[in-house]
Design an enzyme around this catalytic site. Structure first.
Site, PDB file in Angstrom:
ATOM      1  CB  CYS A 398      55.696  44.889  75.348  1.00 18.95           C
ATOM      2  SG  CYS A 398      56.382  46.237  76.309  1.00 18.95           S
ATOM      3  CG  HIS A 525      52.207  47.523  73.384  1.00 18.93           C
ATOM      4  ND1 HIS A 525      51.715  46.397  73.994  1.00 18.93           N
ATOM      5  CD2 HIS A 525      53.079  48.065  74.248  1.00 18.93           C
ATOM      6  CE1 HIS A 525      52.265  46.276  75.194  1.00 18.93           C
ATOM      7  NE2 HIS A 525      53.099  47.278  75.373  1.00 18.93           N
ATOM      8  CD  GLU A 527      49.295  45.533  71.358  1.00 22.74           C
ATOM      9  OE1 GLU A 527      50.267  45.409  70.585  1.00 22.74           O
ATOM     10  OE2 GLU A 527      49.389  45.483  72.601  1.00 22.74           O
TER      11      GLU A 527
HETATM   12  N1  GLN Z   1      57.003  44.651  82.207  1.00 19.23           N
HETATM   13  C1  GLN Z   1      57.750  44.981  81.031  1.00 19.23           C
HETATM   14  C2  GLN Z   1      58.335  46.380  81.105  1.00 19.23           C
HETATM   15  O1  GLN Z   1      57.873  47.190  81.870  1.00 19.23           O
HETATM   16  C3  GLN Z   1      56.915  44.825  79.804  1.00 19.23           C
HETATM   17  C4  GLN Z   1      55.808  45.825  79.706  1.00 19.23           C
HETATM   18  C5  GLN Z   1      54.763  45.471  78.698  1.00 19.23           C
HETATM   19  O2  GLN Z   1      54.705  44.338  78.248  1.00 19.23           O
HETATM   20  N2  GLN Z   1      53.899  46.412  78.366  1.00 19.23           N
HETATM   21  O3  GLN Z   1      59.235  46.677  80.375  1.00 19.23           O
END
Ligand code: GLN
Length: 600
Positions: A398, A525, A527
């Site tokens: 992310c 994600h 994970e």
């Molecule tokens: N801050 C970034 C976004 O909102 C990444 C978010 C995250 O890593 N979950 O896109």
């Protein structure tokens, strides 16, 4: 439907969540279908707006629910998929009742905690317990309900009252209360002390809940006379008192319960004695033993913001562990505080700067996890640069993927001020931009959340191979920003490959550097869907690449092999457990039920 309620007494952080999940595993091993509900008595509607510093990570579900991390434990242990409603909070219940009141559903009545809130809690539990979560049709046989907090908390009072009423509503034989408590050992006399448990059981009874089973956390197995004392003072049968003593890793907990015949005690209370089969936990047993006996280390740097609290990255840690076990390696995590890698720190705290770089330079692979806000972002960019230039295996998740793109634009295309508009709204080269459907004013539940399709566009990419050459994958998302579609062509021309995109083809889901041993970033994600016996493919790739075995896991047949079976019957020779320089790197010390009191 039968219910197992798990409450906690004496102190928080006893490992109620792991205990409740382990009870679920044990009952599942007896042939029962199990679901679970976590009650969090706080006022937040969900965990989405809560800082990982306070509560650990926010876990994300398929339906986009942002929930307490204990739901992650349930999903991993029971291999189920929960819904947002499986996490009940005071905020959700009040919101529901107040919305009904506004509609006029209470027909002029005074709306009160008893009976309106307590009724709403019971109805919610019954409704959610019936949702199938294991891929089968129809409701499960057992619902494990974990009540967050400690008995006596002001906040949990309406839930206790509701659960007391609920136990009557469902009737004897359908409700079993497991109380998790602490039996401390006083150093001076070395004696296991029962008084805290006695008090907490008294408190429980005073609130109208009667424990059927006591699960006592202690460093060692309870002595027989201590159990007898507990049985006598707490009015719980001797054969219903279990010790959850310290074990090397949390996968032992279901085994510990099985060895003490907890399934028989629970079956007896639930009128299932003689109906359920003997639990079969061969896979768990070999995995738990295998994990204890791994000795060839794989050292991974997690470059993040909340490195002082491993719960803040719990699912990442678990996914790394699953992948390491699949590769038969002992996971060693080096937590690198992202801001310590930055130039500023070199001036302000040169020792921290040196230590952070020393750690980073000593690892086999680098992981940059997700995150929000600009603190440490430049450090994460430097970590991505280091991994790219030195051909160190890298996985960016992310925000970790976004920083990899920014770094590439800065270093390879020479757009020195390339940035995300999250951190520099007026940047001349916005590689990462705000997604049109987000909200800038309301933070709760307004991100791109939950399971979304990522379609592979580069068929021979490493990620496609790791996912077994599927045409698409469904992974969970939680973000507001994305790779700027207007810059994709330029980035691609310079050598960055976008291996997977969303269904519109406009949103980038996976980036890769084809001429690097392993450099992958995912907007999602992975994970959250990793399981003990089914490591997440991208994590498996990172770990395998970090120990020079990527080709083995990228071959579809052997990926399959890794995913379905990581539990050989033979175990390794016990190796020494190495403690890392920063004192928290050995994952086994962050894995709960070890080194004194539980973490998770
Ligand atoms: N801050 C970034 C976004 O909102 C990444 C978010 C995250 O890593 N979950 O896109």
């Amino acid at each position: 439907m039968k219910y197992v309620l798990v409450t906690g007494g004496v102190v928080s952080g006893l490992g109620k969540g792991v205990t409740a999940s382990s009870i679920g595993v044990l009952l599942k091993a007896c042939g029962l279908r199990v679901t679970s509900i976590k009650i969090d008595p706080y006022l937040n509607t969900d965990a989405g707006t809560m800082s990982p510093f306070e509560h650990g990570e926010v876990f994300v579900l398929d339906d986009g629910g942002e929930v307490d991390l204990d739901l992650g434990n349930y999903e991993r242990f029971l291999d189920i998929k929960l819904t947002r409603d499986n996490n009940i909070t005071t905020g959700k219940i009040y919101q529901h009742v107040i919305a009904k009141e506004r509609k006029g559903d209470y027909l002029g009545k005074t709306v009160q905690v008893v009976p309106h809130i307590t009724d709403a809690i019971q109805e919610w539990i019954e409704r959610v317990a019936a949702i199938p979560v294991d891929g089968e049709e129809g409701p499960a046989d057992i619902c494990v309900i974990e009540l967050g907090g400690t008995i006596g908390d002001i906040e949990s009072a309406p839930f206790i009252e509701a659960l007391g009423q609920f136990s009557y509503r469902v009737g004897t034989g359908n409700f079993c209360l497991v109380h998790v408590s602490l039996v401390p050992v006083l150093n001076v006399v070395g004696e296991q002390k029962t008084k805290p448990t006695q008090h907490s059981v008294r408190g429980l009874r005073g609130l109208g809940l009667i424990p059927d089973i006591l699960a006592c956390r202690s460093t060692k197995a309870l002595e027989e006379n201590v159990k007898e004392k507990l049985a006598q003072f707490c009015h719980v049968p001797l054969e219903s008192i279990f010790t959850l003593y310290d074990v090397p890793n949390i996968w032992h907990i279901p085994l510990l319960l099985k060895d003490q015949k907890a399934h028989l005690a629970i079956s007896k209370v639930l009128n299932l004695a003689g109906i359920v089969k003997e639990p079969s936990l061969e896979e768990w047993t070999s995995r738990a033993e295998l994990c204890d006996n791994l000795h060839v280390p794989v050292r991974i740097a997690v470059v993040g913001k909340y490195t002082g609290l491993s719960d803040a990255y719990l699912s990442i840690l678990k996914a790394l562990l699953h992948a390491s076990v699949a590769c038969r390696k002992k996971l060693v995590v080096d937590w690198v505080p992202a801001c310590d890698l930055e130039k500023e720190t070199e001036k302000e705290n040169p020792n921290a700067y040196k230590a952070a770089w020393k750690l980073l330079k000593g690892v086999d692979g680098v992981l940059v996890p997700g995150g929000f806000g600009d603190r440490g972002v430049e450090g994460k960019i430097l970590a991505a640069k280091y991994a790219r230039e030195n051909k160190i295996p890298f996985l960016g998740i992310c925000l970790g993927m976004q920083v990899a793109v920014i770094e590439f634009a800065r270093s390879v295309i020479s757009l020195v001020d390339a940035n995300s508009t999250e951190f520099k709204p007026d940047t001349k080269h916005p590689c990462i931009v705000f997604m049109p459907e987000g909200s800038r004013t309301h933070m709760g539940g307004t991100m791109r959340l939950g399971s979304r399709k990522s379609i592979f566009t580069v068929k021979d990419s490493k990620s496609a191979k790791l996912y077994g050459n599927k045409s698409f994958v469904d992974e969970r998302h939680r973000h507001r920003y994305e790779v700027n579609p207007d810059m994709v062509e330029r980035l691609e021309k310079a050598g960055l490959s976008f291996a997977a995109k969303d269904e519109t083809g406009k949103r980038m889901e996976i980036v890769e550097l084809p001429n690097h041993p392993f450099f992958i970033g995912a907007q999602f994600h992975p994970e959250y869907k990793s399981r003990p016996g089914k490591a997440s493919p991208l994590f498996l790739g990172l770990i395998a690449a970090s120990c020079g075995e990527l080709d083995t896991v990228m071959n579809p047949a052997s990926v399959h092999q890794h995913l379905i079976s990581n539990c050989p019957k033979s175990v390794f020779v016990n190796g020494t457990s190495k403690k890392a320089p920063n004192g928290m790197a050995d994952v086994r010390y962050n894995n709960g039920y070890c080194n004194g009191l539980h973490t998770r």
